[in-house]
Design an enzyme around this catalytic site. Structure first.
Site, PDB file in Angstrom:
ATOM      1  N   SER A 104     -46.102  18.703  16.593  1.00 29.45           N
ATOM      2  CA  SER A 104     -46.264  19.898  17.433  1.00 29.45           C
ATOM      3  C   SER A 104     -47.654  20.490  17.274  1.00 29.45           C
ATOM      4  CB  SER A 104     -45.269  20.983  17.020  1.00 29.45           C
ATOM      5  OG  SER A 104     -44.006  20.730  17.547  1.00 29.45           O
ATOM      6  N   HIS A 148     -43.854  29.395  16.931  1.00 30.21           N
ATOM      7  CA  HIS A 148     -44.321  28.048  17.283  1.00 30.21           C
ATOM      8  C   HIS A 148     -45.274  28.063  18.482  1.00 30.21           C
ATOM      9  CE1 HIS A 148     -43.591  23.817  18.722  1.00 30.21           C
ATOM     10  NE2 HIS A 148     -43.531  23.571  17.433  1.00 30.21           N
ATOM     11  N   ASP A 183     -43.666  26.264  25.557  1.00 22.16           N
ATOM     12  CA  ASP A 183     -43.251  26.380  24.158  1.00 22.16           C
ATOM     13  C   ASP A 183     -42.308  27.566  23.979  1.00 22.16           C
ATOM     14  OD1 ASP A 183     -43.462  26.390  21.171  1.00 22.16           O
ATOM     15  OD2 ASP A 183     -45.070  24.966  21.550  1.00 22.16           O
TER      16      ASP A 183
END
Ligand SMILES: *[C@@H]1O[C@H](CO)[C@@H](O)[C@H](O)[C@H]1NC(C)=O
Ligand SMILES: *[C@@H]1O[C@H](CO)[C@@H](O)[C@H](O)[C@H]1NC(C)=O
Ligand SMILES: *[C@@H]1O[C@H](CO)[C@@H](O)[C@H](O)[C@H]1NC(C)=O
Ligand SMILES: *[C@@H]1O[C@H](CO)[C@@H](O)[C@H](O)[C@H]1NC(C)=O
Length: 779
Positions: free
Chosen positions: A552, A223, A148
């Site tokens: 996600s 994220h 990620d």
């Protein structure tokens, strides 16, 4: 964009990058990155190692291709687990020369991908006292590799002093870089941290700008920190986002170890870096790879899809790869990461809402949602205007007329720019508040955002009515009332998010995708200390936890659950883990109705929810398993018509696959725990075979089939009773779908399911049928 991609503005940048990457015509000497897949069996004895051989191969390219203006090729990565081969900077002519060598399987240009968030454990009925958590010891010693945007260490989710040292099988490393000191960052929870930037830097054409991002495993975006803590964050008391979602936050596999592989940078995530990270994660000893990243647009062919190729390599090594389906819904064929060996996860809601109501001057109230945490509106009655009458329907920054919006509440339409950016645009123009209204594209799907001004989001129908109200009044007014966090079975949950990408499978319609859905709307998880919760520069806030949405966020839920299953059943293959998750998934919401689709408000179908919503405790005891091995996937590739050369990308070091000796009669014959039937006529008959293994005991279990729907199809199963003699015994059955529909069904779909039941277990597979009209997926 209007999609809940957390990396909002970078998506635009990466499009520009892709344009730059298109090789110039002719041999201009322009280098770009290519991923070169090599058949290692051809390595000459004179080369001591594969790496040596790759270097020789590059050096022995025709001399005229190595002279300026084309500089010598430059090697970026060697791959040995996720695939075999290397990534290198090459001129188009050099790439073409490599392609012509017999042992080079393929030479693919590097491409940019995009990253596609705690009540969810309780909603998933995970309990410390019974079920999957205690059975798996909370997956202590399982390692989840999170590929990620990196990780922000020292967050409470990544600290757990009760853990033992990392498992002895762990061979990974914790690497330092600017702003990331490995000896401080890594511990028994965060056991690995690496970063992969060569593909990115090469594509940019200059070194990483350290004033914008950190050339280290450090997550400057948020994220990766969010997904990692969802998969395996430690329990944190009294977590929350300001006053919202307060309570204990914890990841799915609370005691699993996290290894962070930073592959996503400000301008995207490049295939060459993703493959290098997958390669490293397999080699380091990860049990599960969690990848909330994917192609934008339709899914690439498997043989051109680095994630599919790398995931195949992972499956060979027994590593489960769990991926997001994408945020490109609600259109059909939008799901990506759809290879049958990948676990593909769509996004759904949980039973937690953040209501913030709009009250109009005439007293009408419309329900909305918001995570606004600042000062409240001063007045209960502010003037209300429609952004479309003030210069910018979508509330694009700089386009709103301050004279018209100052001191007012502004109704903005969803779409194009990021949702929080709209509020920021209203604020910059002097507006007092915002109502964000869906249009037909997103229907009634509501996503709570941490707006910078008092703002709420309403569905399409409320939006239409508020616009009508504005038009019909001489001085329309409104206010927004924030109601905090509400946990309730009304509205029912789960529902599938409108943004969640859907099937049918664009590349192999006989393989149902997505596989399952999991929580992906308004998810609370850890956040970076470098960026604001909105990722907007004008937002000065820094938070420990943030609430965001996307597939996600659903992917790492399933990655964590897969790690729990892996720890409980170390012998299970990735396919077995997937089977357990799919056949035990549920299809009814908490009001007892079929799970709804937020894009329409109607019942979702298996093309939208796959096998249904994951049910971790049920997955612990699935009864029967539909397993598949690497050979089965190769037979599948034969069945979808791939050439020997294309299949060699997946087999690599093995001998050439002889498709005529493979057993799959059709792609739908892969031993998948779901059925997707494509009828080519209204009287078509399709038969698939399946093998199930008794993993549930008792030895003499007897399962009987029960079939529901689909209308217009006569489904028969032979045998309709499976009588086992032993645990781990496998038995097969055939299922025949006979279309008995009339011509009117052309181009339509029908849905149903088959359940094998022994009185204790119910092993359910969804059935989707499509009557072909004209659609033919290009392979
Ligand atoms: C990293 O942290 C360790 C332990 O706190 C410290 O001894 C070392 O000097 C730090 N290294 C750098 C480069 O700051
Ligand atoms: C409310 O009024 C106070 C003082 O009049 C002002 O400072 C504040 O910015 C106002 N808040 C909002 C949200 O408009
Ligand atoms: C491939 O398999 C078929 C069927 O088993 C066999 O007839 C054929 O000779 C094989 N071809 C090769 C090249 O091995
Ligand atoms: C369904 O198929 C079975 C077995 O072929 C057959 O006996 C039965 O008549 C069929 N039913 C219908 C409605 O066509």
């Amino acid at each position: 964009m209007g999609k809940p991609f957390p990396l909002s503005s970078p998506a635009v940048l990466s499009l520009l990058l892709l344009l730059l990457l298109i090789p110039a015509n002719g041999n201009t000497g322009q280098l770009s990155t290519y991923i070169v897949h090599v058949s290692p069996a051809h390595k000459p004895a004179s080369s001591p190692t594969l790496r040596h051989w790759y270097r020789c191969t590059l050096r022995s390219l025709p001399r005229h291709l190595l002279r300026t203006p084309a500089p010598a090729p430059r090697l970026l990565y060697f791959y040995s687990r996720a695939t075999t081969g290397f990534a290198a900077r090459l001129s188009p002519a050099q790439a073409a020369a490599l392609r012509s060598l017999p042992y080079i399987l393929s030479v693919l240009p590097d491409r940019a991908r995009q990253p596609h968030t705690t009540r969810s454990p309780t909603f998933l009925r995970l309990s410390p006292y019974s079920g999957l958590w205690p059975s798996s010891s909370f997956a202590s010693d399982a390692v989840i590799a999170v590929l990620d945007t990196g990780i922000f260490p020292s967050r409470p989710s990544f600290l757990d002093s009760s853990l033992s040292p990392p498992p002895s099988s762990w061979r990974g490393s914790c690497d330092s870089g600017s702003g990331f000191n490995s000896s401080q960052a890594c511990n028994r929870k965060l056991i690995g941290a690496r970063f992969f930037y060569k593909g990115y830097e090469s594509a940019m054409g200059h070194p990483i700008d350290e004033s914008r991002e950190s050339k280290s495993p450090l997550d400057t975006e948020g994220h990766g920190t969010h997904t990692a803590s969802t998969a395996a964050g430690a329990a944190v008391e009294d977590a929350g986002f300001y006053q919202y979602a307060r309570g204990e936050a914890r990841g799915m596999a609370t005691k699993a170890r996290i290894a962070a592989y930073k592959i996503c940078w400000a301008a995207g995530c490049f295939d060459s870096d993703i493959l290098a990270a997958m390669d490293a994660a397999i080699d380091d000893g990860a049990d599960v790879i969690s990848l909330s990243v994917g192609a934008t647009g339709f899914a690439p062919s498997f043989y051109r899809d680095s994630i599919a190729i790398g995931a195949f390599g992972a499956a060979r090594h027994g590593v489960t790869v769990s991926c997001s389906a994408g945020n490109s819904g609600p259109g059909p064929y939008t799901a990506v990461n759809i290879a049958p060996w990948i676990l593909t996860v769509g996004a759904s809601t949980i039973d937690r809402e953040f209501p913030a109501d709009v009250i109009l001057g005439d007293g009408t109230t419309y329900g909305g949602v918001s995570l606004y945490a600042g000062e409240l509106l001063n007045s209960t009655d502010l003037p209300l205007v429609y952004a479309g009458d003030c210069g910018s329907r979508l509330c694009i920054s700089g386009y709103l007329d301050s004279a018209k919006v100052a001191g007012k509440i502004v109704l903005c339409d969803r779409g194009a720019n990021a949702r929080v950016e709209k509020g920021s645009a209203v604020k910059l123009a002097g507006g007092a508040g915002m109502i964000l209204a869906n249009t037909a594209e997103n229907g009634e799907e509501l996503i709570a955002d941490s707006h910078l001004i008092p703002a709420t989001m309403v569905g399409e129908s409320a939006g239409d009515k508020i616009r009508d109200y504005i038009k019909s009044q001489s001085s329309p007014t409104a206010t927004v009332v924030f109601r905090g966090t509400v946990i309730s079975s009304s509205p029912p949950a789960p529902k599938v998010a409108a943004f969640s990408s859907r099937g049918p499978n664009y590349r192999a319609p006989e393989i149902l995708k997505p596989d399952v859905i999991a929580p992906g709307v308004n998810i609370l998880a850890a956040w970076t200390g470098i960026s604001s919760p909105t990722d907007l520069d004008i937002d000065p806030r820094r938070v420990l936890f943030n609430i965001i949405s996307g597939t996600s966020m659903s992917c790492p839920h399933v990655s964590g659950i897969a790690a729990l299953l892996h720890k409980t059943y170390p012998d299970w293959s990735p396919a077995a883990i997937k089977s357990a998750l799919m056949t035990t998934a549920y299809n009814l919401d908490n009001s007892g109705e079929i799970i709804k689709d937020l894009s329409t408000g109607e019942e979702s179908t298996p093309f939208v929810r796959g096998a249904g919503h994951v049910d971790p405790n049920k997955a612990l005891d699935p009864g029967l398993i539909y397993d598949s091995q690497v050979e089965d996937y190769l037979a599948f590739l034969c069945a979808i018509g791939y050439s020997t050369q294309q299949i060699a990308l997946f087999t690599r070091d093995e001998t050439t696959v002889n498709c005529s000796a493979m057993t799959l009669a059709s792609p739908g014959d892969l031993n998948y725990p779901a059925f997707s039937v494509v009828f080519s006529s209204t009287s078509d008959i399709v038969t698939f075979s399946r093998v199930v293994r008794n993993v549930g005991g008792p030895d003499d279990a007897v399962y009987e089939a029960e079939i529901s729907g689909p209308p217009g199809v006569n489904v028969t199963v032979a045998p309709s009773k499976l009588v086992f003699d032993a645990v781990d015994q496998s038995l097969s059955y055939e299922i025949t779908f006979a279309s008995i529909a009339d011509a009117a069904v052309a181009g339509s779909n029908g849905f149903g399911g088959i359940s094998w039941s022994d009185g204790t277990h119910s092993v359910r597979s969804p059935i989707a049928v499509s009557w072909r009209q004209s659609f033919v997926a290009s392979m």
